[in-house]
Write an enzyme that holds these catalytic residues in place. Structure first.
Site, PDB file in Angstrom:
ATOM      1  CB  VAL A   9      -0.979   0.042   1.208  1.00  0.00           C
ATOM      2  CG1 VAL A   9      -2.029  -1.040   1.087  1.00  0.00           C
ATOM      3  CG2 VAL A   9      -0.253  -0.053   2.525  1.00  0.00           C
ATOM      4  CB  SER A  10       0.777   4.345  -1.987  1.00  0.00           C
ATOM      5  OG  SER A  10       0.708   3.613  -3.162  1.00  0.00           O
ATOM      6  CB  THR A  11      -0.469   6.500   1.914  1.00  0.00           C
ATOM      7  OG1 THR A  11      -0.666   7.243   3.099  1.00  0.00           O
ATOM      8  CG2 THR A  11      -1.734   6.487   1.099  1.00  0.00           C
ATOM      9  N   GLY A  44       3.529   2.143   2.741  1.00  0.00           N
ATOM     10  CA  GLY A  44       3.979   3.519   2.550  1.00  0.00           C
ATOM     11  C   GLY A  44       5.063   3.663   1.511  1.00  0.00           C
TER      12      GLY A  44
END
Length: 194
Positions: A9-11, A44
């Site tokens: 997940v990016s964030t 992240g």
């Protein structure tokens, strides 16, 4: 079959949670009778980065033959660049590791999946050839217009070089002082000696 799961997940903002991906991946493995030997989760980290901590660990474990299959929830969780994807899939193929993207129906454990990989690899090769052709055309165009192509030549001050060498500086120190490569210092000194 020993299987590695990869989630990203990016964030953590916006409600993104890798557990949703992992839950579906675990259920898929259970249905197929595959054993999960490792879970690799990057949190992240952008998918545009080819180097990610858990992805790097996954690739290292693939080289150590710790699993037979690598399962990802969706291709964009693994990587966003076609070049990176084809490179990683080629490496998995060479290592004998099958790749499965659950949501995309991309399964290299099947003949249809392997055919799809070969088509994707062909498109990536075609893209590389087009880029190379455009670069060569651009260089030829610049030359035809009389522009210099490539780096500017660096000319060292022979007197300063001799002075620095006589002061006992090493080739490396001279190169750092003059802001050039060690090979250029060697070349210039050789030309002076001849």
């Amino acid at each position: 079959m020993k299987t590695a799961l990869y989630a990203r997940v990016s964030t953590l903002d916006k409600g993104q949670d890798p557990q949703m991906q992992l839950r579906e991946l675990r259920e898929y493995c259970e249905r197929r009778g595959w054993t999960v030997t490792g879970e690799y989760v990057d949190v992240g980290v952008s998918g545009s980065k080819d180097s990610r901590p858990e992805l790097n660990r996954l690739m290292t474990d693939a080289k150590r033959r710790r699993f037979d299959t690598m399962l990802v929830w969706k291709l964009d969780r693994f990587g966003r660049s076609l070049k990176h994807l084809v490179s990683a899939l080629g490496e998995f193929q060479a290592l004998g590791v099958a790749f499965v993207s659950l949501r995309d129906g991309f399964d290299l454990t099947t003949p249809a999946g392997r055919l799809m990989f070969n088509m994707v690899a062909s498109f990536a090769e075609f893209e590389r050839d087009l880029i190379s052709e455009r670069v060569r055309s651009g260089i030829a165009n610049r030359r035809a217009k009389g522009f210099r192509v490539g780096r500017k030549s660096i000319v060292l001050d022979a007197g300063r070089l001799t002075t620095l060498r006589s002061e006992g500086l090493t080739i490396r120190e001279i190169a750092q002082t003059l802001g050039c490569s060690r090979s250029l210092v060697h070349k210039t000194l050789s030309e002076q000696a001849a």
